[in-house]
Design a protein around this motif. Structure first.
Motif, PDB file in Angstrom:
ATOM      1  N   GLY A 160      -7.301   4.177   1.219  1.00 35.17           N
ATOM      2  CA  GLY A 160      -5.887   3.994   1.570  1.00 35.17           C
ATOM      3  C   GLY A 160      -5.423   2.595   1.202  1.00 35.17           C
ATOM      4  O   GLY A 160      -4.357   2.404   0.605  1.00 35.17           O
ATOM      5  N   LEU A 161      -6.266   1.588   1.503  1.00 38.07           N
ATOM      6  CA  LEU A 161      -5.871   0.206   1.165  1.00 38.07           C
ATOM      7  C   LEU A 161      -5.699   0.054  -0.344  1.00 38.07           C
ATOM      8  O   LEU A 161      -4.728  -0.538  -0.832  1.00 38.07           O
ATOM      9  CB  LEU A 161      -6.952  -0.763   1.671  1.00 38.07           C
ATOM     10  CG  LEU A 161      -6.965  -1.017   3.195  1.00 38.07           C
ATOM     11  CD1 LEU A 161      -8.160  -1.889   3.581  1.00 38.07           C
ATOM     12  CD2 LEU A 161      -5.650  -1.678   3.590  1.00 38.07           C
ATOM     13  N   THR A 162      -6.632   0.636  -1.109  1.00 40.10           N
ATOM     14  CA  THR A 162      -6.512   0.509  -2.573  1.00 40.10           C
ATOM     15  C   THR A 162      -5.203   1.150  -3.036  1.00 40.10           C
ATOM     16  O   THR A 162      -4.472   0.574  -3.860  1.00 40.10           O
ATOM     17  CB  THR A 162      -7.707   1.232  -3.255  1.00 40.10           C
ATOM     18  OG1 THR A 162      -8.891   0.977  -2.493  1.00 40.10           O
ATOM     19  CG2 THR A 162      -7.908   0.765  -4.657  1.00 40.10           C
ATOM     20  N   ALA A 163      -4.904   2.317  -2.494  1.00 37.01           N
ATOM     21  CA  ALA A 163      -3.658   2.993  -2.899  1.00 37.01           C
ATOM     22  C   ALA A 163      -2.464   2.108  -2.552  1.00 37.01           C
ATOM     23  O   ALA A 163      -1.509   1.969  -3.322  1.00 37.01           O
ATOM     24  CB  ALA A 163      -3.550   4.348  -2.198  1.00 37.01           C
ATOM     25  N   LEU A 164      -2.541   1.462  -1.382  1.00 31.35           N
ATOM     26  CA  LEU A 164      -1.448   0.566  -0.981  1.00 31.35           C
ATOM     27  C   LEU A 164      -1.277  -0.532  -2.028  1.00 31.35           C
ATOM     28  O   LEU A 164      -0.160  -0.808  -2.507  1.00 31.35           O
ATOM     29  CB  LEU A 164      -1.783  -0.037   0.389  1.00 31.35           C
ATOM     30  CG  LEU A 164      -0.700  -0.963   0.970  1.00 31.35           C
ATOM     31  CD1 LEU A 164       0.526  -0.148   1.366  1.00 31.35           C
ATOM     32  CD2 LEU A 164      -1.251  -1.732   2.169  1.00 31.35           C
ATOM     33  N   CYS A 165      -2.422  -1.134  -2.446  1.00 29.67           N
ATOM     34  CA  CYS A 165      -2.327  -2.205  -3.475  1.00 29.67           C
ATOM     35  C   CYS A 165      -1.641  -1.651  -4.727  1.00 29.67           C
ATOM     36  O   CYS A 165      -0.791  -2.314  -5.338  1.00 29.67           O
ATOM     37  CB  CYS A 165      -3.733  -2.696  -3.848  1.00 29.67           C
ATOM     38  SG  CYS A 165      -4.510  -3.600  -2.535  1.00 29.67           S
ATOM     39  N   GLY A 166      -1.990  -0.428  -5.077  1.00 28.18           N
ATOM     40  CA  GLY A 166      -1.379   0.154  -6.270  1.00 28.18           C
ATOM     41  C   GLY A 166       0.127   0.226  -6.124  1.00 28.18           C
ATOM     42  O   GLY A 166       0.894  -0.170  -7.015  1.00 28.18           O
ATOM     43  N   LEU A 167       0.573   0.689  -4.940  1.00 20.36           N
ATOM     44  CA  LEU A 167       2.031   0.841  -4.757  1.00 20.36           C
ATOM     45  C   LEU A 167       2.694  -0.529  -4.787  1.00 20.36           C
ATOM     46  O   LEU A 167       3.757  -0.709  -5.404  1.00 20.36           O
ATOM     47  CB  LEU A 167       2.290   1.556  -3.433  1.00 20.36           C
ATOM     48  CG  LEU A 167       1.812   3.030  -3.393  1.00 20.36           C
ATOM     49  CD1 LEU A 167       2.068   3.643  -2.027  1.00 20.36           C
ATOM     50  CD2 LEU A 167       2.515   3.822  -4.504  1.00 20.36           C
ATOM     51  N   VAL A 168       2.039  -1.527  -4.160  1.00 23.68           N
ATOM     52  CA  VAL A 168       2.630  -2.875  -4.178  1.00 23.68           C
ATOM     53  C   VAL A 168       2.769  -3.357  -5.628  1.00 23.68           C
ATOM     54  O   VAL A 168       3.811  -3.862  -6.063  1.00 23.68           O
ATOM     55  CB  VAL A 168       1.728  -3.848  -3.361  1.00 23.68           C
ATOM     56  CG1 VAL A 168       2.115  -5.291  -3.641  1.00 23.68           C
ATOM     57  CG2 VAL A 168       1.812  -3.510  -1.878  1.00 23.68           C
ATOM     58  N   PHE A 169       1.686  -3.128  -6.410  1.00 19.79           N
ATOM     59  CA  PHE A 169       1.711  -3.586  -7.814  1.00 19.79           C
ATOM     60  C   PHE A 169       2.893  -2.959  -8.548  1.00 19.79           C
ATOM     61  O   PHE A 169       3.698  -3.665  -9.194  1.00 19.79           O
ATOM     62  CB  PHE A 169       0.399  -3.181  -8.499  1.00 19.79           C
ATOM     63  CG  PHE A 169       0.322  -3.564  -9.958  1.00 19.79           C
ATOM     64  CD1 PHE A 169       0.765  -2.695 -10.950  1.00 19.79           C
ATOM     65  CD2 PHE A 169      -0.172  -4.804 -10.336  1.00 19.79           C
ATOM     66  CE1 PHE A 169       0.701  -3.057 -12.287  1.00 19.79           C
ATOM     67  CE2 PHE A 169      -0.232  -5.161 -11.673  1.00 19.79           C
ATOM     68  CZ  PHE A 169       0.208  -4.279 -12.640  1.00 19.79           C
ATOM     69  N   VAL A 170       3.042  -1.637  -8.404  1.00 18.84           N
ATOM     70  CA  VAL A 170       4.113  -0.948  -9.147  1.00 18.84           C
ATOM     71  C   VAL A 170       5.474  -1.437  -8.659  1.00 18.84           C
ATOM     72  O   VAL A 170       6.390  -1.695  -9.447  1.00 18.84           O
ATOM     73  CB  VAL A 170       3.965   0.590  -8.965  1.00 18.84           C
ATOM     74  CG1 VAL A 170       5.144   1.299  -9.587  1.00 18.84           C
ATOM     75  CG2 VAL A 170       2.659   1.048  -9.604  1.00 18.84           C
ATOM     76  N   GLY A 171       5.567  -1.674  -7.331  1.00 15.02           N
ATOM     77  CA  GLY A 171       6.844  -2.177  -6.804  1.00 15.02           C
ATOM     78  C   GLY A 171       7.194  -3.510  -7.434  1.00 15.02           C
ATOM     79  O   GLY A 171       8.297  -3.714  -7.959  1.00 15.02           O
ATOM     80  N   LEU A 172       6.205  -4.425  -7.437  1.00 11.33           N
ATOM     81  CA  LEU A 172       6.482  -5.758  -8.024  1.00 11.33           C
ATOM     82  C   LEU A 172       6.839  -5.616  -9.496  1.00 11.33           C
ATOM     83  O   LEU A 172       7.747  -6.283 -10.012  1.00 11.33           O
ATOM     84  CB  LEU A 172       5.235  -6.649  -7.853  1.00 11.33           C
ATOM     85  CG  LEU A 172       5.026  -7.221  -6.440  1.00 11.33           C
ATOM     86  CD1 LEU A 172       3.702  -7.977  -6.361  1.00 11.33           C
ATOM     87  CD2 LEU A 172       6.185  -8.158  -6.101  1.00 11.33           C
ATOM     88  N   LYS A 173       6.176  -4.722 -10.181  1.00 10.65           N
ATOM     89  CA  LYS A 173       6.466  -4.493 -11.611  1.00 10.65           C
ATOM     90  C   LYS A 173       7.933  -4.097 -11.767  1.00 10.65           C
ATOM     91  O   LYS A 173       8.640  -4.611 -12.652  1.00 10.65           O
ATOM     92  CB  LYS A 173       5.612  -3.322 -12.101  1.00 10.65           C
ATOM     93  CG  LYS A 173       4.439  -3.516 -13.002  1.00 10.65           C
ATOM     94  CD  LYS A 173       4.429  -4.188 -14.216  1.00 10.65           C
ATOM     95  CE  LYS A 173       3.769  -5.009 -15.123  1.00 10.65           C
ATOM     96  NZ  LYS A 173       4.087  -6.394 -14.995  1.00 10.65           N
ATOM     97  N   PHE A 174       8.383  -3.227 -10.869  1.00  5.59           N
ATOM     98  CA  PHE A 174       9.763  -2.725 -10.969  1.00  5.59           C
ATOM     99  C   PHE A 174      10.731  -3.890 -10.790  1.00  5.59           C
ATOM    100  O   PHE A 174      11.681  -4.066 -11.587  1.00  5.59           O
ATOM    101  CB  PHE A 174       9.968  -1.659  -9.884  1.00  5.59           C
ATOM    102  CG  PHE A 174      11.259  -0.916 -10.038  1.00  5.59           C
ATOM    103  CD1 PHE A 174      12.318  -1.158  -9.181  1.00  5.59           C
ATOM    104  CD2 PHE A 174      11.411  -0.001 -11.077  1.00  5.59           C
ATOM    105  CE1 PHE A 174      13.513  -0.485  -9.347  1.00  5.59           C
ATOM    106  CE2 PHE A 174      12.611   0.677 -11.256  1.00  5.59           C
ATOM    107  CZ  PHE A 174      13.662   0.437 -10.377  1.00  5.59           C
TER     108      PHE A 174
END
Lengths: 239, 112, 200, 567
Positions: C106-120
């Motif tokens: 779950g934490l890894t998935a969270l990091c993924g979402l944060v990364f994509v958000g920052l990318k956006f």
């Protein structure tokens, strides 16, 4: 079937053509003969049970591999020499050598555009950028026994200048200049074709190369006639 | 008579994962993590100090070190057999082929 | 290959599960590594072409100043943290502690979402300033590479969500390992993209 | 052999959809690939028929239609006929059967791979009906022609869908490749070590690995080209002041292009090995030479690609290097062909249709291989590049692979796949007629190439030096018409035999030795029921013992004991 070769160095390419096709035919015929022999000798009706081992004579067939290796090496040596002779030697080195040998050369710029070739001549003074430069569409006029240096580029998409009679073909690429040279030795008209797919009219992107005697060329270059038909009639070429 | 052999149970049938055989010596994950952070900060600092044009050699060696750390320890390539390591290395050879054999043509003309 | 000293001819019956050649590598791992090898060469092809463009385009540096290095730095930390949690989930999966494995995934998935958000956020700001892909060589390479990498991070996050659902029913540790492997691959690629576009 | 009593086993209760449409049984997926490949082959053949008629009397098609049909013919025959039949069809059906497995390693992934392929075929056909027409820039999709929509008709949406269809096709073949390699590595039945694998399995694995590592740069290139077309980036388009390089696309494409032709060659060589050993009753001449020669050729195939670009403006010294690797790659292939040829030595050859197709494929491939040398030697390629000599060369190689070897495989494994038999005499006539008409079409093209006739020409009447060869075009068109007619007749017989052909009860009609012939034909779900093959010897034990039987099967079926795997 091969169009007559009028380039002074075209015999190199013809040599590589003969070696590669000739060698291929020889090895092909030998292989076909062996396979057909095996088919007739070892068919079921003649040989109801398979032999335990391959007959020793046929084991020699593996020497075809060594024959292929030798054939490859011979082909590589000749074709590499011919390629180096035409395309690896830098253009200005070839020009210097031509001048040392007392030969003269002409330069023509070529621009390939969708569905016609533009040949830009330096005019009488032999320099580009001077006032007497002029352009011809689809007509390349060159003097006999002169080295001809073509500096090619493309205006829109890929094309490929292909003159079968001098055994020469090279692509023209937008944004790049490519160099090609040859030395025509026989007077007459020769076809120019485009060999790289460049759109719907790719097949009709044809040109004419007219090889003239030196004096006629000098006379022509003074006041160049643009239309290829007039050039031909003016300088009485046989069709 | 028909034996209902479930294909999905292949996990147990053959070559399933031998229980608890690898990573008994767990590499220090957190230590490696801290090392990676330090290296990241280092590469940012270097790129700030050295002029942008001369930074690439330093910065990319640091990236390669970080990449190796992750590949060997986090992806357990250190403990893998020949097949897996070759599957990881062949793409790098392909990358090198593409980079170096295309180079003479792509760089041959300085763009106008 | 002898089966435990019994000559092959005598074998009449085999225990179910014994009838295969022993290879010692779980088939999920081989399958995933083959898929990963293909992915590495895809992203490798893009990065190699971009490096070639960079070498043939002298004023790459004036353009790379406009990229936002701080967001990229934060993204790098996010991905590295994601790598740590991924490997911890892999470790706990192989010691059959499924609760911890779910947590770390779950934490890894969270990091993924944060990364994509920052990318956006980063993209919208850059496009706002008028740095569109068709502007010049730097920007088209930048958007292609980071965009494709961003899609792969998103794909990695989806894979992790899928594996989290999967291991609820089937306790297969290799599934967690594959999700972690994919995340590490995406992280290593970012390690090369980050300096290529942001630092130099 | 205790194989016969398994035919009574009934499948698990599955709906018609699950069992036939979205089935995860590798045999059903293999047949789906095979049938889609054959249908697309007819579609590609009809396209060829149209533009051949146009070449015989120009004006039949418009210029854009001609280019679009040539483009689609090339792409369909490679990606939607050769790949599905040789890799998808035969690979899926035969790999689990030949290594004694029950199914592929990832059955659902395998089912998804077929349906992705089906989607790619639909997208490709749709690309013909989009505004702006089908893509007409050659199957090699060379920019800047394919990159700027305003220069080429059909470049905008036609090119988008064309590249999208290619991307889906690659995705499906990658899924298949992952399945093949994992299955062969981990699911071989006991006793089947690597050196006892049938050669067809070796070839499928090598083909899948070569495809895996070669396709990726083209996927990267296709992404860049899609961005060029739609977002106005200029990776491959040349605009003043902005770096963009058509040569980069050519490199990326041919880095994939050339290993791709070897990807379809390897399974074809595998089929020839199986067919020659079975019908000549002889073990392969030397197993190790064949396998190692092809592995070396697979590795070398990554270093030969730029022989497609000798005159395309690449660095002339590296062109020399590529010429050396290209000419040298003919050595490992000539070794494998010699090994194949010598398999016939000392055998007692049965002239079944499958063997005829295999023999003709072998002979035609000798011509195809040898005519590759004039194109590999860089100096002769100056003259031959992009002429009909190239067209003749690759038809002698690719047509041999995609049609002759595949038909040999179809006739050889038809009893196993469908439990029926195709009529022998029809098969023999089909082989002879296909050979004659195929040569009638491909052989004259060598002479057009010698005359310097450039390829992809809408009509040969424009150029003075080509007008006198118009009769060759007419001859080639007539041969194409007859060739397509024979294949259409074959299609009817093929589908007729699937349902109403003569039943084939004997699981091993050709008395072959590999494992798939132990299973009943058609094999039931999960192939072996409550038995499992046990391998005891190499795959080609022919002519080894006394006079009465001339072959010993590779393994035998052994009863599985212990509780069923139902946990």
């Amino acid at each position: 079937m091969l169009p007559v070769n009028i380039s002074a160095d075209g015999h190199l390419i013809d040599l590589v053509l003969k070696i590669s096709i000739g060698g291929g035919i020889v090895i092909g015929i030998v292989s076909f003969a062996i396979v057909l022999y095996m088919i007739f000798k070892f068919r079921r009706s003649k040989n109801p049970f398979p032999l335990q081992d391959v007959p020793p004579l046929l084991k020699k067939v593996i020497y075809i591999d060594f024959a292929m290796i030798i054939f490859d090496l011979v082909l590589l040596v000749t074709s590499s020499y011919a390629w180096a002779y035409f395309y690896i030697r830098p253009i200005d080195k070839i020009k210097k050598e031509a001048l040392q040998k007392g030969e003269k050369y002409v330069e023509v710029n070529v621009i390939g555009r969708q569905f016609f070739w533009t040949f830009i001549y330096p005019g009488e003074d032999g320099k580009f950028g001077t006032s007497d430069d002029f352009k011809l569409a689809n007509v390349l006029v060159v003097p006999k026994n002169y080295y001809v240096f073509l500096k090619m580029t493309s205006g829109d998409t890929l094309h490929s200048l292909f003159i079968p009679n001098v055994r020469m073909k090279y692509d023209t690429i937008p944004g790049r200049t490519t160099y090609v040279w040859f030395k025509p030795t026989a007077e007459g008209q020769y076809d120019i074709a485009c060999a790289e797919l460049c759109g719907s009219m790719h097949y009709s992107m044809k040109g004419i190369m007219i090889v003239m005697e030196e004096e006629k060329y000098k006379e022509w270059i003074k006041n160049p006639i643009y239309n290829s038909e007039d050039i031909i009639s003016m300088y009485e070429f046989k069709r | 008579m028909g034996v209902k052999m479930k294909t999905t149970s292949k996990g147990e049938e053959h070559n399933s994962h031998p229980k608890g055989e690898e990573h008994n010596s767990h590499p220090p994950y957190v230590k490696i993590y801290v090392g990676l952070l330090v290296l990241t900060v280092l590469s940012v600092v270097i790129s700030a100090i050295v002029h942008r044009e001369y930074a690439p050699p330093f910065v990319f060696t640091i990236s390669t070190i970080k990449g190796l750390l992750i590949a060997l320890y986090y992806m357990h390539l250190k403990y893998e057999g020949r097949i897996i390591i070759s599957l990881a290395l062949i793409p790098l050879v392909i990358f090198a082929i593409i980079l170096f054999i295309f180079m003479p043509d792509i760089l041959s003309t300085v763009k106008q | 290959m002898k089966a435990e000293g019994v000559r092959e001819v005598e074998i009449q019956e085999i225990q179910i599960g014994q009838e295969y050649e022993k290879v010692g590598i779980p088939f999920q791992k081989i399958g995933f590594w083959i898929f990963l090898a293909g992915e590495i060469v895809i992203l490798g092809g893009i990065v190699a072409s971009v490096i070639l463009f960079r070498l043939s385009y002298p004023h790459w540096f004036e353009e790379s100043v406009h990229t936002n290095a701080t967001i990229a730095f934060i993204n790098t930390l996010v991905l590295l943290t994601g790598s740590l949690t991924a490997v911890l989930s892999h470790q706990s999966a192989f010691s059959y502690n499924w609760g911890k494995a779910q947590l770390f995934l779950g934490l890894t998935a969270l990091c993924g979402l944060v990364f994509v958000g920052l990318k956006f956020v980063e993209y919208s700001r850059e496009i706002h300033h008028g740095f569109v892909p068709s502007r010049n060589v730097f920007w088209m390479s930048y958007y292609t590479t980071t965009g494709l990498h961003g899609l792969h991070v998103l794909a990695g996050t989806l894979i992790i969500f899928g594996v989290m659902l999967y291991i609820k029913k089937k306790k297969v540790p290799e599934a967690v390992e594959n999700a972690a492997l994919y995340w590490h691959f995406v992280d290593i690629v970012w390690l090369y993209i980050f300096p290529l576009f942001y630092l130099t | 052999m205790g194989g016969s009593n398994m035919s009574g086993e009934h499948h698990r209760e599955e709906s018609f959809i699950k069992r036939y449409i979205f089935s995860t049984d590798h045999k059903v997926i293999g047949k789906q690939y095979l049938i889609t490949g054959i249908v697309m082959a007819i579609f590609g053949g009809v396209l060829a028929l149209f533009f051949r008629i146009n070449l015989a009397n120009p004006g039949f098609l418009s210029h854009e239609q001609y280019n679009a049909f040539v483009t689609l013919h090339g792409a369909i025959m490679f990606f939607w006929v050769a790949m599905p039949i040789l890799l998808g069809g035969f690979g899926n059906v035969l790999i689990p059967l030949m290594i004694g497995a029950r199914d592929m390693a990832f059955p659902t992934l395998n089912m998804m791979s077929y349906w992705t392929f089906f989607l790619s075929a639909v997208i490709l056909i749709l690309s013909m009906f989009v505004p702006g027409g089908a893509f007409s820039g050659g199957w090699t999709v060379y920019p800047p022609l394919s990159a700027n929509p305003e220069v080429l008709i059909g470049a905008k949406w036609g090119a988008n869908l064309f590249l999208l269809a290619l991307a889906f096709e690659f995705a499906s073949m990658l899924m298949g490749g992952v399945n093949f390699v994992t299955t062969v590595l981990t699911m071989r039945v006991r006793g089947l070590t690597f050196m006892r694998l049938p050669i067809f399995i070796w070839m499928e694995v090598i083909a899948s690995l070569v495809f895996l590592f070669s396709v990726a740069p083209l996927i990267a290139g296709a992404l860049m080209l899609l961005l060029d077309i739609n977002l106005g980036t200029h990776f491959f388009r040349v605009e003043a002041g902005k770096a963009g390089d058509p040569i980069l696309w050519q490199h990326l494409f041919w880095f994939f292009g050339h290993p791709e032709v070897y990807v379809i060659l390897f399974p074809a060589l595998g089929i020839l090995a199986e067919v020659f050993t079975t019908y000549a009753r002889r073990p392969i001449f030397s197993y190790k030479t064949f396998v190692y020669a092809n592995i070396v050729a697979a590795i070398l195939s990554f270093l030969v690609w730029a022989h497609h670009q000798f005159v395309a403006g690449i660095n002339t010294i590296s062109a020399l290097g590529f010429s050396i690797t290209t000419v040298l790659i003919s050595v490992p292939f000539s070794m494998s062909l010699v090994v194949l040829g010598l398999t016939l030595a000392g055998g007692s050859i049965r002239f079944t249709p499958a063997f005829l197709f295999g023999l003709f494929a072998f002979l035609m491939f000798i011509i195809g291989g040898l005519t590759g040398l004039p194109l590999g030697a860089v100096a002769s390629d100056i003259y031959f590049h992009d002429t009909y000599f190239v067209v003749a060369h690759f038809h002698y190689t690719v047509f041999t692979i995609a049609v002759l070897s595949s038909l040999a495989g179809i006739y050889h494994w038809f009893p196993k796949m469908f439990g029926r038999r195709i009529n022998y005499t029809f098969g023999k006539w089909h082989a002879i007629l296909t050979l004659v008409f195929y040569n009638g079409f491909a052989f004259p093209a060598f002479f057009l190439g010698l005359a310097g006739h450039p390829r992809r020409y809408y009509s040969a009447l424009e150029l003075g030096y080509l007008q006198k060869y118009q009769w060759i075009h007419e001859l080639m068109t007539i041969s194409t018409v007859l060739l397509l007619a024979t294949q259409v007749v074959f299609i009817f017989v093929f589908f007729y035999s699937i349902f109403a052909g003569e039943k084939e009860t004997e699981p091993n009609p050709w008395e072959s030795t590999t494992l798939e012939w132990l299973a009943p034909s058609p094999p039931p779900h999960l192939n072996w029921g409550n038995f499992a093959p046990l391998v005891e010897r190499g795959p080609y034990e022919y002519a080894k013992n006394g006079k009465d039987i001339d072959f010993i099967p590779q393994g035998r079926l052994v009863k599985l004991k212990g509780e069923t795997a139902e946990k």
